[in-house]
Write a protein that holds these residues in place. Structure first.
Motif, PDB file in Angstrom:
ATOM      1  N   SER A 194       0.829  -1.202   0.000  1.00 34.98           N
ATOM      2  CA  SER A 194       0.000   0.000   0.000  1.00 34.98           C
ATOM      3  C   SER A 194       0.869   1.259   0.000  1.00 34.98           C
ATOM      4  CB  SER A 194      -0.946   0.017   1.203  1.00 34.98           C
ATOM      5  OG  SER A 194      -0.209   0.006   2.416  1.00 34.98           O
ATOM      6  N   TYR A 195       0.287   2.351  -0.465  1.00 31.56           N
ATOM      7  CA  TYR A 195       0.987   3.630  -0.586  1.00 31.56           C
ATOM      8  C   TYR A 195       0.142   4.751   0.013  1.00 31.56           C
ATOM      9  CZ  TYR A 195       3.726   1.302  -4.304  1.00 31.56           C
ATOM     10  OH  TYR A 195       4.512   0.446  -5.032  1.00 31.56           O
ATOM     11  N   SER A 196       0.813   5.791   0.489  1.00 35.49           N
ATOM     12  CA  SER A 196       0.122   7.029   0.820  1.00 35.49           C
ATOM     13  C   SER A 196       0.008   7.861  -0.453  1.00 35.49           C
ATOM     14  CB  SER A 196       0.885   7.817   1.889  1.00 35.49           C
ATOM     15  OG  SER A 196       2.169   8.188   1.399  1.00 35.49           O
ATOM     16  N   SER A 197      -0.925   8.809  -0.445  1.00 38.10           N
ATOM     17  CA  SER A 197      -1.102   9.722  -1.581  1.00 38.10           C
ATOM     18  C   SER A 197      -0.987  11.152  -1.070  1.00 38.10           C
ATOM     19  CB  SER A 197      -2.472   9.521  -2.237  1.00 38.10           C
ATOM     20  OG  SER A 197      -2.625   8.196  -2.709  1.00 38.10           O
ATOM     21  N   ARG A 198      -0.509  12.043  -1.925  1.00 36.49           N
ATOM     22  CA  ARG A 198      -0.431  13.451  -1.531  1.00 36.49           C
ATOM     23  C   ARG A 198      -0.380  14.324  -2.774  1.00 36.49           C
ATOM     24  NH1 ARG A 198       2.762  14.052   2.522  1.00 36.49           N
ATOM     25  NH2 ARG A 198       3.187  11.853   2.839  1.00 36.49           N
ATOM     26  N   ALA A 260      -0.817  13.199   4.365  1.00 42.09           N
ATOM     27  CA  ALA A 260      -1.366  11.945   3.849  1.00 42.09           C
ATOM     28  C   ALA A 260      -2.875  11.832   4.032  1.00 42.09           C
ATOM     29  CB  ALA A 260      -0.651  10.765   4.512  1.00 42.09           C
ATOM     30  N   PRO A 261      -3.460  12.276   5.166  1.00 43.69           N
ATOM     31  CA  PRO A 261      -4.923  12.181   5.297  1.00 43.69           C
ATOM     32  C   PRO A 261      -5.656  12.988   4.226  1.00 43.69           C
ATOM     33  CG  PRO A 261      -3.915  12.500   7.445  1.00 43.69           C
ATOM     34  CD  PRO A 261      -2.840  12.719   6.426  1.00 43.69           C
ATOM     35  N   LEU A 264      -5.381  11.135   0.921  1.00 40.13           N
ATOM     36  CA  LEU A 264      -6.271   9.981   0.862  1.00 40.13           C
ATOM     37  C   LEU A 264      -7.707  10.404   0.566  1.00 40.13           C
ATOM     38  CD1 LEU A 264      -6.717   6.924   1.265  1.00 40.13           C
ATOM     39  CD2 LEU A 264      -7.019   7.389   3.711  1.00 40.13           C
ATOM     40  N   SER A 303       2.739   7.910  -3.364  1.00 43.68           N
ATOM     41  CA  SER A 303       3.749   8.806  -2.811  1.00 43.68           C
ATOM     42  C   SER A 303       4.819   8.037  -2.050  1.00 43.68           C
ATOM     43  CB  SER A 303       3.081   9.835  -1.902  1.00 43.68           C
ATOM     44  OG  SER A 303       4.027  10.670  -1.280  1.00 43.68           O
ATOM     45  N   GLN A 304       4.460   7.470  -0.919  1.00 43.49           N
ATOM     46  CA  GLN A 304       5.398   6.690  -0.124  1.00 43.49           C
ATOM     47  C   GLN A 304       4.764   5.356   0.252  1.00 43.49           C
ATOM     48  OE1 GLN A 304       6.234   9.711   2.966  1.00 43.49           O
ATOM     49  NE2 GLN A 304       8.370   9.540   2.355  1.00 43.49           N
ATOM     50  N   THR A 306       3.506   2.605   2.487  1.00 43.50           N
ATOM     51  CA  THR A 306       3.054   2.487   3.880  1.00 43.50           C
ATOM     52  C   THR A 306       3.061   1.040   4.350  1.00 43.50           C
ATOM     53  OG1 THR A 306       0.755   2.448   3.109  1.00 43.50           O
ATOM     54  CG2 THR A 306       1.661   4.575   3.778  1.00 43.50           C
TER      55      THR A 306
END
Length: 354
Positions: A194-198, A260-261, A264, A303-304, A306
């Motif tokens: 899984s990845y974070s989004s930004r 990140a929140p 998402l 992005s990164q 997780t």
């Protein structure tokens, strides 16, 4: 048996792909091998991209990774790589005002004076690879001892070995025989990544503009204002971030990253919907900002990492003959050292089939 040099395709001209192409070339030394790199973007960098505005009167801006942080242990074990980049002027120690940064134990931080994409370009140039931009892989098809890789833009080619360094969800979307060569266990592992989004927003100002802040880098970690919480978590001013003397002929640029929140919640939104929200919050945080001459907003869907691929030591081999490997920060962790660990982990496997 064909007398032509073996062909290796690297999909993705980001950090892992460029590092691997360079390291493979160095390991093979005088042995002939044709290394090809594809990337769907118009330039190298991946998530270490540097955006240069249409108006050259403003400084460029790093839209992805902002600087490189390494632990004391990695600084020692990867010393030769850092020394190489420092000697080439690609990196320099981070030496600028930073506000809101949590205290760290040991380690060193580096910035890239010519932009973070310069790190990727350095290794890509050292690789001697044939680099093809705006070339997006759409499918892989097994052809006895080779892979036929097709491009979304049309055409393609046959390769003796293929390395996939694109985000895992994009790997799983590839057409052709990929699903057939993967085991059910490998599919489960890849689906667990899984990845974070930004979002990243860059504002470019005219020469002589004063952005009205004393810092070069600032982290916004401690404010909470309802729906605006964590809209912006980071900001940096160029050229201050590089601690270089300002070029009077070019105006400063300001880059902000969302938390990140927020990423998402808005990852499925168009940039045109999100940009005004970020600008409104930026105006609240920095009310004295001058009027920019241009703005660039970019969505980092991946992005990164997780949650990395479980039980992998830098890569996953999907097929040994013909060789097909996927790698990158999804198989380690999201930073320079993680990508380097991934690139190093594959060298023997590829060298053995060349």
């Amino acid at each position: 048996m064909s007398s032509s040099p073996p062909r290796v395709l690297v999909v993705g001209a980001g950090l892992t792909g460029s590092l691997f192409a360079c390291l493979l070339r160095r390991k093979l030394k005088d042995r002939k091998v044709h290394i090809v790199v594809w990337d769907k973007a118009r330039g190298a960098g991946g998530r270490m991209s540097t955006f240069r505005p249409p108006d050259p009167s403003s400084h460029s801006a790093d839209l992805g990774a902002q600087y490189i942080s390494t632990t004391r242990e990695y600084a020692h074990s990867h010393h030769s790589f850092y020394s190489e980049l420092l000697a080439a002027g690609v990196l320099r120690p981070l030496d600028c005002p930073v506000e809101g940064l949590r205290q760290k134990d040991g380690g060193v931080d580096y910035v890239a004076p010519l932009g973070m994409s310069g790190v990727v370009k350095h290794f890509l140039q050292q690789s001697g690879a044939e680099v093809l931009f705006e070339r997006q892989a759409s499918g892989l098809y097994r052809r006895r001892a080779s892979w036929e890789v097709r491009s979304k833009q049309g055409g393609g080619g046959q390769f003796d070995a293929v390395l996939l360094t694109i985000p895992v969800p994009q790997i799983l979307q590839l057409e052709g025989d990929l699903q057939d060569v993967m085991s059910s266990e490998q599919k489960d592992v890849l689906c667990g990544v899984s990845y974070s989004s930004r979002f990243a927003l860059a504002l470019f100002f005219p020469p002589g503009a004063d952005v009205g802040v004393p810092w070069a880098i600032r982290y916004y970690n401690n404010y909470d204002d309802g729906d605006k919480a964590n809209v912006i978590c980071y900001a940096a001013v160029e050229p201050r971030k590089h601690a270089t003397e300002a070029d009077a002929s070019r105006g400063p640029s300001l880059v902000v990253h969302t938390g990140a929140p927020f990423g998402l919640r808005h990852v499925e939104c168009d940039i045109e919907e999100v940009q005004p929200i970020i600008l409104q919050e930026l105006q609240r945080l920095l009310p004295s900002l001058p009027q920019p001459i241009s703005i660039k907003c970019h969505k980092w869907r991946y992005s990164q990492v997780t949650s990395a691929a479980a039980g992998c030591s830098g890569h996953m081999t999907l097929s040994e003959r013909p060789l097909l490997v996927c790698a990158g920060d999804a198989f380690t962790h999201s930073n320079f050292d993680g990508c380097l660990v991934s690139a190093l982990s594959m060298l023997d496997a590829f060298a053995d089939v060349m």
